[in-house]
Design a protein around this motif. Structure first.
Motif, mmCIF file in Angstrom:
data_model
loop_
_atom_site.group_PDB
_atom_site.id
_atom_site.type_symbol
_atom_site.label_atom_id
_atom_site.label_comp_id
_atom_site.label_asym_id
_atom_site.label_seq_id
_atom_site.Cartn_x
_atom_site.Cartn_y
_atom_site.Cartn_z
ATOM 1 N N ASP A 107 21.901 8.137 -46.180
ATOM 2 C CA ASP A 107 21.312 9.116 -47.019
ATOM 3 C C ASP A 107 21.018 8.230 -48.363
ATOM 4 O OD1 ASP A 107 21.578 11.102 -45.145
ATOM 5 O OD2 ASP A 107 23.008 12.019 -46.277
ATOM 6 N N ALA A 108 21.698 7.434 -48.804
ATOM 7 C CA ALA A 108 21.447 6.613 -50.055
ATOM 8 C C ALA A 108 20.489 5.803 -50.029
ATOM 9 C CB ALA A 108 22.986 5.753 -50.600
ATOM 10 N N LEU A 109 20.446 4.987 -49.019
ATOM 11 C CA LEU A 109 18.925 4.164 -48.585
ATOM 12 C C LEU A 109 17.782 4.824 -48.615
ATOM 13 C CD1 LEU A 109 20.697 1.651 -46.115
ATOM 14 C CD2 LEU A 109 20.336 1.295 -48.480
ATOM 15 N N GLU A 110 17.963 6.313 -48.168
ATOM 16 C CA GLU A 110 16.584 6.979 -47.882
ATOM 17 C C GLU A 110 16.146 7.455 -49.524
ATOM 18 O OE1 GLU A 110 17.322 10.067 -45.439
ATOM 19 O OE2 GLU A 110 17.350 8.706 -43.626
ATOM 20 N N LEU A 111 17.189 7.405 -50.524
ATOM 21 C CA LEU A 111 16.794 8.020 -51.800
ATOM 22 C C LEU A 111 16.632 6.724 -52.852
ATOM 23 C CD1 LEU A 111 19.828 10.871 -51.955
ATOM 24 C CD2 LEU A 111 17.333 11.072 -51.756
ATOM 25 N N PHE A 117 21.337 8.450 -55.023
ATOM 26 C CA PHE A 117 21.603 7.119 -54.418
ATOM 27 C C PHE A 117 23.038 6.955 -54.895
ATOM 28 C CE2 PHE A 117 22.528 2.316 -54.929
ATOM 29 C CZ PHE A 117 22.415 2.058 -53.499
ATOM 30 N N CYS A 118 23.266 6.869 -56.299
ATOM 31 C CA CYS A 118 24.786 6.658 -56.864
ATOM 32 C C CYS A 118 25.570 7.709 -56.288
ATOM 33 C CB CYS A 118 24.574 6.600 -58.323
ATOM 34 S SG CYS A 118 23.746 5.253 -59.090
ATOM 35 N N ARG A 119 25.005 8.988 -56.130
ATOM 36 C CA ARG A 119 26.171 9.995 -55.631
ATOM 37 C C ARG A 119 26.670 9.637 -54.206
ATOM 38 N NH1 ARG A 119 22.793 13.395 -58.371
ATOM 39 N NH2 ARG A 119 21.577 13.821 -56.191
ATOM 40 N N ASN A 120 25.574 9.276 -53.473
ATOM 41 C CA ASN A 120 26.084 9.116 -52.171
ATOM 42 C C ASN A 120 26.953 7.765 -51.873
ATOM 43 O OD1 ASN A 120 24.849 10.857 -50.407
ATOM 44 N ND2 ASN A 120 22.805 10.343 -51.375
ATOM 45 N N ILE A 121 26.568 6.683 -52.840
ATOM 46 C CA ILE A 121 27.478 5.685 -52.719
ATOM 47 C C ILE A 121 29.018 5.811 -53.424
ATOM 48 C CG2 ILE A 121 27.777 3.255 -53.751
ATOM 49 C CD1 ILE A 121 25.484 3.333 -51.422
ATOM 50 N N ARG A 122 29.043 6.748 -54.390
ATOM 51 C CA ARG A 122 30.383 7.222 -54.811
ATOM 52 C C ARG A 122 30.979 7.799 -53.550
ATOM 53 N NH1 ARG A 122 27.662 7.865 -59.870
ATOM 54 N NH2 ARG A 122 27.283 10.054 -59.218
ATOM 55 N N GLN A 123 30.409 8.716 -52.787
ATOM 56 C CA GLN A 123 31.031 9.245 -51.777
ATOM 57 C C GLN A 123 31.750 8.215 -50.620
ATOM 58 O OE1 GLN A 123 32.113 11.997 -51.961
ATOM 59 N NE2 GLN A 123 30.659 13.779 -51.958
ATOM 60 N N VAL A 124 30.854 7.243 -50.443
ATOM 61 C CA VAL A 124 30.956 6.169 -49.566
ATOM 62 C C VAL A 124 32.367 5.552 -50.125
ATOM 63 C CG1 VAL A 124 30.442 4.041 -48.568
ATOM 64 C CG2 VAL A 124 28.902 5.903 -48.522
ATOM 65 N N LYS A 125 32.308 5.363 -51.378
ATOM 66 C CA LYS A 125 33.405 4.475 -51.847
ATOM 67 C C LYS A 125 34.886 5.424 -51.824
ATOM 68 C CE LYS A 125 35.155 2.385 -56.402
ATOM 69 N NZ LYS A 125 36.368 2.735 -55.899
ATOM 70 N N ARG A 126 34.663 6.784 -52.013
ATOM 71 C CA ARG A 126 35.706 7.480 -51.930
ATOM 72 C C ARG A 126 36.396 7.546 -50.513
ATOM 73 N NH1 ARG A 126 34.441 13.232 -53.763
ATOM 74 N NH2 ARG A 126 36.382 13.631 -52.991
ATOM 75 N N ILE A 127 35.330 7.590 -49.502
ATOM 76 C CA ILE A 127 35.914 7.428 -47.901
ATOM 77 C C ILE A 127 36.419 6.210 -47.942
ATOM 78 C CG2 ILE A 127 35.047 7.337 -45.557
ATOM 79 C CD1 ILE A 127 33.045 9.379 -46.662
#
Length: 67
Positions: free
Chosen positions: A35-39, A47-57
């Motif tokens: 999703d981040a790469l698509e944005l 993009f940053c929101r999705n990357i933050r979610q990945v970092k949390r995981i």
């Protein structure tokens, strides 16, 4: 992540054992990365929101798995 994907992951989590939870978290991270790469070109905040979610995981996996 779209609402239907969140519901699918929620169902998978509710039915999973401990080992399956690791796989589900990995799948969620992959989905957020995709999703981040698509944005990326147009929506840097998304993009940053999705990357933050990945970092949390990843942080959760790192803290709970006994390496």
């Amino acid at each position: 992540m779209k609402k239907d994907e969140i519901q699918t992951f929620s169902y998978r989590i509710s039915q999973a054992n401990k080992t399956q939870l690791i796989v589900i978290m990995y799948d969620m991270a992959q989905e957020y990365i995709q999703d981040a790469l698509e944005l990326l070109p147009s929506d840097k905040d998304g993009f940053c929101r999705n990357i933050r979610q990945v970092k949390r995981i990843i942080d959760e996996l790192s803290s709970t798995l006994d390496m």
